[in-house]
Every structure is written in structure tokens, then in C-alpha cells.
Design a protein around this motif. Structure first.
Motif, PDB file in Angstrom:
ATOM      1  N   ILE A 130       0.831  -1.201   0.000  1.00 33.20           N
ATOM      2  CA  ILE A 130       0.000   0.000   0.000  1.00 33.20           C
ATOM      3  C   ILE A 130       0.866   1.251   0.000  1.00 33.20           C
ATOM      4  O   ILE A 130       0.643   2.189  -0.775  1.00 33.20           O
ATOM      5  CB  ILE A 130      -0.942   0.012   1.218  1.00 33.20           C
ATOM      6  CG1 ILE A 130      -1.907  -1.153   1.167  1.00 33.20           C
ATOM      7  CG2 ILE A 130      -1.673   1.319   1.283  1.00 33.20           C
ATOM      8  CD1 ILE A 130      -3.029  -0.957   0.193  1.00 33.20           C
ATOM      9  N   ASN A 131       1.826   1.236   0.890  1.00 29.86           N
ATOM     10  CA  ASN A 131       2.691   2.413   0.962  1.00 29.86           C
ATOM     11  C   ASN A 131       3.378   2.685  -0.357  1.00 29.86           C
ATOM     12  O   ASN A 131       3.498   3.837  -0.804  1.00 29.86           O
ATOM     13  CB  ASN A 131       3.749   2.230   2.070  1.00 29.86           C
ATOM     14  CG  ASN A 131       3.135   2.539   3.419  1.00 29.86           C
ATOM     15  OD1 ASN A 131       2.218   3.335   3.515  1.00 29.86           O
ATOM     16  ND2 ASN A 131       3.640   1.900   4.453  1.00 29.86           N
TER      17      ASN A 131
ATOM     18  N   LEU B 161       0.966   4.163  -2.708  1.00 33.57           N
ATOM     19  CA  LEU B 161       0.696   5.568  -2.364  1.00 33.57           C
ATOM     20  C   LEU B 161       1.755   6.494  -2.929  1.00 33.57           C
ATOM     21  O   LEU B 161       1.463   7.542  -3.505  1.00 33.57           O
ATOM     22  CB  LEU B 161       0.661   5.720  -0.837  1.00 33.57           C
ATOM     23  CG  LEU B 161      -0.697   5.663  -0.133  1.00 33.57           C
ATOM     24  CD1 LEU B 161      -0.506   5.750   1.362  1.00 33.57           C
ATOM     25  CD2 LEU B 161      -1.596   6.766  -0.603  1.00 33.57           C
TER      26      LEU B 161
ATOM     27  N   ILE C 209      -7.983   8.393   2.384  1.00 31.28           N
ATOM     28  CA  ILE C 209      -7.094   7.226   2.420  1.00 31.28           C
ATOM     29  C   ILE C 209      -7.887   5.962   2.161  1.00 31.28           C
ATOM     30  O   ILE C 209      -7.470   5.070   1.410  1.00 31.28           O
ATOM     31  CB  ILE C 209      -6.366   7.158   3.778  1.00 31.28           C
ATOM     32  CG1 ILE C 209      -5.499   8.397   3.962  1.00 31.28           C
ATOM     33  CG2 ILE C 209      -5.521   5.901   3.875  1.00 31.28           C
ATOM     34  CD1 ILE C 209      -4.979   8.554   5.366  1.00 31.28           C
ATOM     35  N   ARG C 210      -9.019   5.891   2.784  1.00 30.04           N
ATOM     36  CA  ARG C 210      -9.856   4.712   2.588  1.00 30.04           C
ATOM     37  C   ARG C 210     -10.262   4.575   1.139  1.00 30.04           C
ATOM     38  O   ARG C 210     -10.272   3.477   0.577  1.00 30.04           O
ATOM     39  CB  ARG C 210     -11.111   4.820   3.462  1.00 30.04           C
ATOM     40  CG  ARG C 210     -11.073   3.944   4.676  1.00 30.04           C
ATOM     41  CD  ARG C 210     -12.335   4.088   5.481  1.00 30.04           C
ATOM     42  NE  ARG C 210     -12.027   4.693   6.784  1.00 30.04           N
ATOM     43  CZ  ARG C 210     -12.644   5.744   7.261  1.00 30.04           C
ATOM     44  NH1 ARG C 210     -13.577   6.353   6.570  1.00 30.04           N
ATOM     45  NH2 ARG C 210     -12.312   6.200   8.450  1.00 30.04           N
TER      46      ARG C 210
ATOM     47  N   LEU D 297      -7.445   3.194  -0.773  1.00 30.80           N
ATOM     48  CA  LEU D 297      -7.262   1.772  -0.523  1.00 30.80           C
ATOM     49  C   LEU D 297      -8.323   0.952  -1.249  1.00 30.80           C
ATOM     50  O   LEU D 297      -8.027  -0.077  -1.855  1.00 30.80           O
ATOM     51  CB  LEU D 297      -7.347   1.478   0.971  1.00 30.80           C
ATOM     52  CG  LEU D 297      -6.103   1.821   1.794  1.00 30.80           C
ATOM     53  CD1 LEU D 297      -6.292   1.405   3.222  1.00 30.80           C
ATOM     54  CD2 LEU D 297      -4.883   1.142   1.208  1.00 30.80           C
TER      55      LEU D 297
END
Lengths: 102, 374
Positions: free
Chosen positions: A18-19, A22, A93-94, A97
């Protein structure tokens, strides 16, 4: 144990992924800028600066270090973030994701 | 939207939430650190406390946060509710409207005379458009009406007519706006009159009581007439006219009518002059090339003869007007006539002396026109 580790590995793998996503997609920078703008808008930055002045007067202008400031500022800063700003950021953020991870 | 309301499966949900929170915390910490570095640099470079001064000044320029005032403590639009009493008309005027009101009230602004003229013109027009149709017909027969362009009354019923039937012949009305070409001096305030007279001829027509709206050098009226009007309207201390003597003496006609009183005020003020006149001397203009006969009346009423021989609607409302008691002006008018034209302008006898090369009208012809009208 192995099972837990695996689970944890999975999690950390997920997190790492995820990071990475991002950062790759530039979303991290965008989120950073958004947060900064919102905090300045709502007066958080001025509040924190005033607190800094107190700390500096306490410690003395010549001798204040980055560490001093970080130690004093960060916890207070985290606490002082307004709810609206927090909610908005979490939402973004959600959304990210949901779009890129699930 | 609460953090818990996520459409995800149970265990993953919390983990995802935890992840989201982690990311959020990272971002916030990043912001805090950024602030710390910024402040630290400012401290070490020495510009951190630059926005502070002595306590006194700080107090003085503190940000104000009260309702009704801005952050400087000033009240917004505090002059809005204040009212001032106009020294002229004694009315209470709002402060922000006071200056324009004064302009109009005193008749001294740039537009005040124009607006006043227009207003009076439209008043007169609307009040007279229903009246005597025939009289207006006479007016409309006049082609040359420069002044009327100023007062084009868009709503007048006569506006679109270009052909009129009059006296058995079709008369072309090229300028539909040429009625109501004057201002009634009684309707103007003293300041308006003054400002009006400084720019326009102002000679008052005897039977219409209207002031000529042509320029100061209008060829129909002499300077003596203009001066007399000013004296009459503004008192003996009336301002001097821009030019003391008329450019060319006015013409005078032989009028076989005993009542031909060439009072200045009897001059018809409708500005009907042929375009070619403007270039040449105005007074002696006989409407060269004017296709219309001069209308002269032999009524009992005082004669209003257009000296220049234009198609003055001299016969405008012949039946209505009476001679106003303006002896002073009459004398002046006659004197001016005589002086200008070089003719022995007596009250009853006006000799024709045209300076123009083409004397279109002679006495006999005039009388014949008279007969025609009568």
C-alpha cells in the motif's frame, strides 16, 4: 507461531504494498499537501507556532534544538488536529485503498 | 461517515482500518515535523520573532473579533444610515446619495441642465400632443429642426409620420421630432435657468412661453433679445452674453399686419433652419432652398415672424396664446431688430432687408402666404 508470523507477514506485505502504491501514484504527496493546507486554514499552524514561542522562551532562544521542539510539539500537534480535517483525510485514504488494494 | 462504517469483511475491516489510521498518523507526524524544522530554522536564523514589537503596539493593532466591526475595529458602512438635510430643498437625503442630489438640485452638475431640459420637453410634449392637431401639423411641416433632435420623444404618436396632408397638399415631414422644441421658463428653477441660459439662446417665444433651445448664435434671435431674456429671467445682474453683437443683423419682413409686434419674446423658438444656413450667416438666412413658405399670421396675436425666413412654425397655436406683459423685452426686441437688420423696425412696420443674395420672399409673396393660411 508460524501461522501468526505468516499473518503478520501478510499484513506487513500488504502495508508495504500500500505504501508503495501511495508513493508511486503521487497520492502520498497530494495527501500531504492537502493536510498542510487544511491545517493552515483552520488555524492549527498558528496555534502550534504560539506554543513554539512559549517553548522557546522557556528553553532560551539560543539553546533550543530540534529535538526540544519535536518532543514538545508533536504530541500536542497530533491532539490539536480538528476532527473535520481528520475525518476528511481518513476518508481519502480509505477511498484510495478501496480503489487500489481490495 | 464513521470509521467503522466500512463495507468490508470483519477481520479485514479492522486491519484495513488500522492501516488507514497508520497512514493518517504518518501524515500528521510529517506535518508536525515540517513545522518544527520551519520554526527551528526561523529561530536560528533570527527571524522567528520578527512579527513582534513592543507591548504597546501589539495591543494597539490586535486583531478585533467583535460582531459588527472588521478585524481592524472599523464599522462597515457607517455612513449608510446617516441622512443629511439638503440646504436647497430641505429634504433629508441619504449620505451616499447626497452629492448627486445636490448636483441636480442646484442645477450645477454636468448633466443637470440636460436632464432638466429633457424632462420639461417630454412634459410639454405629452401635455400638448393631444391638443390642437392642426397646430402641430404646422410644426411638423418644418424640415429643418436641429434642436428637435435633442428631444426626440420616442413615444410620441407623431413619431413615424413622414407625410402629412395639410392644406390640400402633401407635406413632407422629414423630422418628426420638431414639435415641442422649447423649454418653458416657468418650469425651471433659477439655477436651471441660469445654467440653461449660459449655453443656449433662451429667447422666449411670446405665445408658447418657451425658450429657444438653439445655440447662443442662433440666427433666429438677436443678441439683444437674448440679453433681454436674461435680464428678464435673472434680474438686472444677468451675465453678459458671450458675444455682444450679433453676427449678422436679423432680417425683418414687411408685414402687412398692423399688429406685427416684433417683440423678442414673440420669436418662434422652434429651431427650423436649413442645414445650409449654419455655414453662412445665420440671421440673414432666408432658408435658402427651403421648400416651405413662411408662415406668417395676421392674427390679432402678436406676430412671431422668423426673421431668417425659415419655416418657423410661427403660427404655432395662434389661437391660444396671448401676449405676455413683457414690455421691456418687446422694446429690446424691436430695437435689436432694427439695429440688426438696419431696417426701421417699428412695431408695426418691418421692412425687409436681407443680406442674403437670394431673397426668396418679398412682401407680396408674404402676404399671399398669409392669405393662404388665413
Amino acid at each position: 507461531m508460524v501461522f501468526i508470523n505468516e499473518k503478520m507477514n501478510k499484513e506487513s506485505r500488504l502495508k508495504a504494498t500500500i505504501n508503495q502504491r501511495l508513493t508511486e501514484l503521487g497520492e502520498r504527496e497530494r495527501l500531504k499537501e492537502l493536510l498542510r493546507a487544511k491545517l493552515t486554514e483552520c488555524g492549527w499552524k498558528d496555534q502550534m507556532k504560539a506554543h513554539c514561542k512559549e517553548v522557546i522562551r522557556e528553553k532560551g532562544l539560543e539553546h533550543v534544538t530540534v529535538e526540544d521542539l519535536v518532543v514538545e510539539i508533536t504530541p500536542k500537534g497530533r491532539a490539536l488536529v480538528p476532527d473535520s480535517v481528520k475525518k476528511e483525510l481518513l476518508q481519502r485514504i480509505r477511498a484510495f485503498l478501496a480503489q487500489h488494494a481490495a | 461517515m464513521k470509521m467503522e462504517d466500512m463495507p468490508l469483511s470483519g477481520p479485514d475491516n479492522t486491519k484495513l482500518e488500522a492501516l488507514v489510521n497508520d497512514i493518517y498518523s504518518e501524515l500528521v507526524e510529517d506535518a508536525c515535523l515540517g513545522l518544527c524544522f520551519e520554526v527551528h530554522r526561523a529561530v536560528k536564523q533570527g527571524y522567528f520573532f520578527l512579527d513582534e514589537t513592543d507591548q504597546e503596539s501589539m495591543k494597539e493593532f490586535e486583531i478585533v473579533d467583535q460582531p459588527g466591526v472588521d478585524i481592524f475595529g472599523q464599522v462597515y458602512n457607517q455612513w449608510k444610515n446617516k441622512e443629511c438635510e439638503c440646504p436647497n430643498c430641505k429634504r433629508l437625503i441619504a449620505a451616499s446619495r447626497f452629492a448627486p442630489h445636490l448636483e441636480k438640485c442646484l442645477g450645477m452638475g454636468r448633466n443637470s441642465s440636460r436632464i432638466a431640459n429633457r424632462r420639461l420637453a417630454s412634459n410639454n410634449n405629452t401635455s400638448k400632443s393631444e391638443s390642437d392637431q392642426e397646430d402641430n401639423d404646422d410644426l411638423n411641416d418644418n424640415d429643418w429642426s436641429y434642436g428637435a433632435e435633442k428631444r426626440g420623444d420616442q413615444n410620441s404618436p407623431r413619431r413615424s409620420k413622414t407625410l402629412k396632408h395639410k392644406n390640400g397638399k402633401w407635406v413632407r415631414n422629414l423630422h418628426p421630432y420638431n414639435y415641442n422644441a422649447g423649454i418653458n421658463y416657468e418650469m425651471l428653477g433659477p439655477d436651471e435657468v441660469r445654467s440653461f441660459l449660459t449655453t443656449q439662446c433662451g429667447v422666449i417665444s411670446e405665445h408658447t412661453k418657451k425658450m429657444c433651445t438653439r445655440s447662443q448664435r442662433c440666427p433666429q434671435h438677436t443678441d439683444e433679445q437674448r440679453m433681454a431674456v436674461r435680464v428678464f429671467l435673472l434680474g438686472p445682474s444677468a451675465p453678459v452674453l458671450p458675444e455682444a453683437d450679433s453676427v449678422a443683423g436679423p432680417e425683418s419682413f414687411d408685414i402687412p399686419d398692423g399688429q406685427a409686434l416684433m417683440s423678442r419674446l414673440q420669436w418662434e423658438d422652434s429651431p427650423e433652419i436649413s442645414p445650409s444656413d449654419s455655414a453662412s450667416s445665420k440671421a440673414s438666412e432666408e432658408t435658402s432652398g427651403s421648400p416651405f413658405p413662411i408662415k406668417l399670421r395676421t392674427d390679432k396675436e402678436p406676430i412671431s415672424v422668423s426673421l431668417t425666413g425659415t419655416n418657423h412654425s410661427d403660427s404655432r397655436r395662434p389661437k391660444k396664446k396671448k401676449r405676455p406683459p413683457l414690455g421691456l423685452n418687446s422694446g429690446g426686441g424691436i430695437g435689436s431688430l432694427s439695429g440688426g437688420g438696419g431696417s426701421g423696425g417699428s412695431q408695426t412696420n418691418i421692412s425687409l432687408s436681407t443680406k442674403k443674395k437670394k431673397p426668396k420672399l418679398t412682401a407680396p409673396s408674404i402676404s399671399s402666404i398669409y392669405d393662404d393660411l388665413n
